[in-house]
Write an enzyme that holds these catalytic residues in place. Structure first.
Site, PDB file in Angstrom:
ATOM      1  N   CYS A   1       0.800  -1.234   0.000  1.00 33.53           N
ATOM      2  CA  CYS A   1       0.000   0.000   0.000  1.00 33.53           C
ATOM      3  C   CYS A   1       0.833   1.285   0.000  1.00 33.53           C
ATOM      4  O   CYS A   1       0.773   2.062  -0.950  1.00 33.53           O
ATOM      5  CB  CYS A   1      -0.927  -0.003   1.211  1.00 33.53           C
ATOM      6  SG  CYS A   1      -2.112  -1.345   1.151  1.00 33.53           S
TER       7      CYS A   1
HETATM    8  N1  NAD Z   1      -2.615  -5.640   2.167  1.00 29.75           N
HETATM    9  C1  NAD Z   1      -3.070  -4.556   2.748  1.00 29.75           C
HETATM   10  O1  NAD Z   1      -2.641  -4.206   3.837  1.00 29.75           O
HETATM   11  C2  NAD Z   1      -4.157  -3.715   2.100  1.00 29.75           C
HETATM   12  C3  NAD Z   1      -4.855  -2.798   2.895  1.00 29.75           C
HETATM   13  C4  NAD Z   1      -5.855  -2.042   2.321  1.00 29.75           C
HETATM   14  C5  NAD Z   1      -6.108  -2.175   0.955  1.00 29.75           C
HETATM   15  N2  NAD Z   1      -5.404  -3.046   0.198  1.00 29.75           N
HETATM   16  C6  NAD Z   1      -5.737  -3.160  -1.218  1.00 29.75           C
HETATM   17  O2  NAD Z   1      -6.526  -4.327  -1.394  1.00 29.75           O
HETATM   18  C7  NAD Z   1      -6.256  -4.936  -2.661  1.00 29.75           C
HETATM   19  C8  NAD Z   1      -5.852  -6.385  -2.457  1.00 29.75           C
HETATM   20  O3  NAD Z   1      -4.621  -6.428  -1.765  1.00 29.75           O
HETATM   21  P1  NAD Z   1      -4.139  -7.708  -0.947  1.00 29.75           P
HETATM   22  O4  NAD Z   1      -3.061  -7.236  -0.053  1.00 29.75           O
HETATM   23  O5  NAD Z   1      -5.284  -8.440  -0.352  1.00 29.75           O
HETATM   24  O6  NAD Z   1      -3.532  -8.604  -2.129  1.00 29.75           O
HETATM   25  P2  NAD Z   1      -3.056 -10.145  -2.011  1.00 29.75           P
HETATM   26  O7  NAD Z   1      -2.003 -10.319  -3.023  1.00 29.75           O
HETATM   27  O8  NAD Z   1      -2.773 -10.506  -0.594  1.00 29.75           O
HETATM   28  O9  NAD Z   1      -4.337 -10.969  -2.436  1.00 29.75           O
HETATM   29  C9  NAD Z   1      -4.942 -10.825  -3.667  1.00 29.75           C
HETATM   30  C10 NAD Z   1      -5.440 -12.184  -4.156  1.00 29.75           C
HETATM   31  O10 NAD Z   1      -6.097 -11.953  -5.395  1.00 29.75           O
HETATM   32  C11 NAD Z   1      -5.823 -13.047  -6.245  1.00 29.75           C
HETATM   33  N3  NAD Z   1      -6.055 -12.593  -7.612  1.00 29.75           N
HETATM   34  C12 NAD Z   1      -5.302 -11.781  -8.380  1.00 29.75           C
HETATM   35  N4  NAD Z   1      -5.906 -11.543  -9.544  1.00 29.75           N
HETATM   36  C13 NAD Z   1      -7.063 -12.218  -9.515  1.00 29.75           C
HETATM   37  C14 NAD Z   1      -8.123 -12.355 -10.441  1.00 29.75           C
HETATM   38  N5  NAD Z   1      -8.108 -11.739 -11.597  1.00 29.75           N
HETATM   39  N6  NAD Z   1      -9.156 -13.152 -10.085  1.00 29.75           N
HETATM   40  C15 NAD Z   1      -9.181 -13.775  -8.901  1.00 29.75           C
HETATM   41  N7  NAD Z   1      -8.218 -13.672  -7.976  1.00 29.75           N
HETATM   42  C16 NAD Z   1      -7.176 -12.893  -8.293  1.00 29.75           C
HETATM   43  C17 NAD Z   1      -4.395 -13.425  -5.928  1.00 29.75           C
HETATM   44  O11 NAD Z   1      -4.135 -14.767  -6.287  1.00 29.75           O
HETATM   45  C18 NAD Z   1      -4.338 -13.196  -4.426  1.00 29.75           C
HETATM   46  O12 NAD Z   1      -4.616 -14.375  -3.699  1.00 29.75           O
HETATM   47  C19 NAD Z   1      -5.185  -4.047  -3.302  1.00 29.75           C
HETATM   48  O13 NAD Z   1      -5.807  -3.097  -4.136  1.00 29.75           O
HETATM   49  C20 NAD Z   1      -4.554  -3.366  -2.125  1.00 29.75           C
HETATM   50  O14 NAD Z   1      -3.980  -2.139  -2.473  1.00 29.75           O
HETATM   51  C21 NAD Z   1      -4.442  -3.850   0.750  1.00 29.75           C
END
Ligand code: NAD
Length: 413
Positions: free
Chosen positions: A265
């Site tokens: 992030c």
């Molecule tokens: N990690 C954090 O602390 C956090 C906090 C707030 C917001 N976010 C936002 O949330 C979103 C997700 O982040 P995250 O940390 O959970 O990511 P992550 O990588 O932990 O998880 C994302 C998952 O999505 C899957 N994926 C990717 N493309 C896909 C698709 N087309 N169809 C189905 N599954 C798919 C991946 O295999 C993965 O398991 C991002 O936009 C991030 O900026 C993250």
């Protein structure tokens, strides 16, 4: 029961955001289908092993055995859901610009399976206009013929992995629907899982607020990283200065220096802002400068650490303690320790690392804490990392976390 009446939630992406959301929804009485295109992760989750620290194996196993949760790679399962949330990564591309390919593929994947009156919510972080200009057109173009009403909202996730206090339930949730009916439905959904929901007038406000929140952190971290270098050059302990300033009861918020910024992030989202500014003919020079300062921090740390080593040692042995981007998680995405290691190696050091929460990192394995080194750098103070032996053996340690400062042999940045 039809999809629009069911309390079935489909979550696209079962990572740091999607899986804790799934468990929060199960707790709130929803049946959850976790869709992820990474088959090995889906298998792992369905075996009851959690890939993220904020969800325990026990919690996952209970939800699975009660029939309230399961993961799948099959997008057609979305047909059963009245609400679909998109929680896929929104990284940067090679040019350090927004890469929305995963978001587009998630929208493309769910579109043929949305039902009449399905609510689709994007929780992924992106620049203002992403829901309206990218997600909605994809879904409207590919949705089943005869599906008249699909509702859309943006509710950016604010989860802070590893945080013992703030979670999906008790963190107020911003919700911006594309129209009034979408807003009503999105508020009803988030009110069912969150203690507090904050209404904003458009999805773009929610999208922009998320960028503001994380950019606020980026620039304040950059400020304190720069300030640290200025204080250090004059022999002033920056931590004493920060504590002194924090005694002011208003108008000041303490931030602490470190190796840089990491995670999915803070180093990434502000570049969505700088890109968005450029699209509108503007420039976010302040944010760009903060980004640059944070990126220079690993070099500063590498040079400081090597100055602690006897100059006659040609290839000093450097042990990096903690490679995850923050304590309590095994997440190494965007960790500034990658740049720290390369700077150290460029300067001739022989570098090893130790992190109890990270099994392998960039193709390398960790070493034990008793690895013989000339200097150690405490980059991330992971729980379970017993530094007492290292301190007792009088190894020189550069503490970038201000958590063991004052101990023999320890200097802090
Ligand atoms: N990690 C954090 O602390 C956090 C906090 C707030 C917001 N976010 C936002 O949330 C979103 C997700 O982040 P995250 O940390 O959970 O990511 P992550 O990588 O932990 O998880 C994302 C998952 O999505 C899957 N994926 C990717 N493309 C896909 C698709 N087309 N169809 C189905 N599954 C798919 C991946 O295999 C993965 O398991 C991002 O936009 C991030 O900026 C993250």
């Amino acid at each position: 029961m039809s999809a629009q009446q069911s309390k079935v939630l489909a979550i696209i992406g079962q990572g740091y955001v999607g899986l804790p959301l799934a468990m929060a929804a199960v707790d709130a009485g929803w049946t959850v289908i976790g869709v992820d295109n990474f088959a090995a992760k889906v298998d792992q989750i369905n075996r009851g092993t959690s890939p993220v620290e904020d969800v325990s194996g026990q919690q996952l196993q209970t939800a699975i055995s009660n029939g309230l949760y399961r993961a799948t790679t099959d997008f057609s399962e979305v047909t059963k859901a009245s609400v679909v949330t998109i929680c896929v990564p929104t990284p940067l591309d090679d040019k350090r610009e927004p890469d929305l390919s995963l978001l587009r593929s998630a929208a493309t994947g769910i579109a043929p399976y949305v039902s009449e009156k399905t609510l689709v919510v994007s929780e992924s972080t992106s620049y203002p206009g992403t829901l309206r200009d990218i997600i909605i057109p994809i879904i409207n173009e590919l949705k089943p013929v005869g599906t008249e009403n699909v509702y859309f909202a943006c509710a950016p996730e604010r989860v802070n992995p590893g945080d013992a206090i703030w979670n999906q339930k008790n963190t107020p949730r911003l919700v911006g629907g594309i129209d009034q009916e979408s807003q009503i439905r999105a508020l009803a959904f988030y009110n069912s899982i969150c203690d507090a929901v904050v209404t904003v007038s458009h999805p773009e406000v929610a999208e922009a607020a998320k960028l503001l929140e994380n950019t606020f952190r980026l620039v304040n971290i950059a400020l304190i990283n720069e300030f640290t270098q200025i204080c250090s050059a004059s022999g002033i302990n920056v931590h004493e200065v920060i504590n002194a300033a924090a005694s002011k009861p208003y108008g000041f918020m303490p931030f602490t220096p470190g190796v840089g910024v990491g995670g999915h992030c803070i180093p990434v989202d502000p570049l969505y802002l700088t890109w968005w500014a450029r699209q509108n003919g503007g420039e976010a020079t302040f944010v760009e400068s903060a980004d640059r300062i944070n990126h220079e921090m690993p070099k500063y740390v590498a040079e400081r650490a090597l100055r602690m080593v006897d100059g006659s040692i040609a290839n000093p042995r450097v042990l990096i303690l903690g490679v995850a981007y923050k304590p309590g998680v095994g997440d190494v995405r965007e960790t500034p320790v990658t740049a720290l290691r390369s700077y150290l190696q460029d300067l001739g050091a022989n570098v090893a690392w130790h992190d109890p929460l990270v099994a392998t990192w960039e193709g390398t394995n960790p070493v034990d804490l008793d690895w013989n080194c000339d200097v150690a750098i405490l980059a991330t103070n992971q729980p379970g990392m017993d530094l007492s032996r290292l301190i007792e053996s009088r190894v020189q340690i550069l503490d970038c976390t201000n958590s063991i400062t004052g101990q023999p042999g320890v200097s802090s940045i």
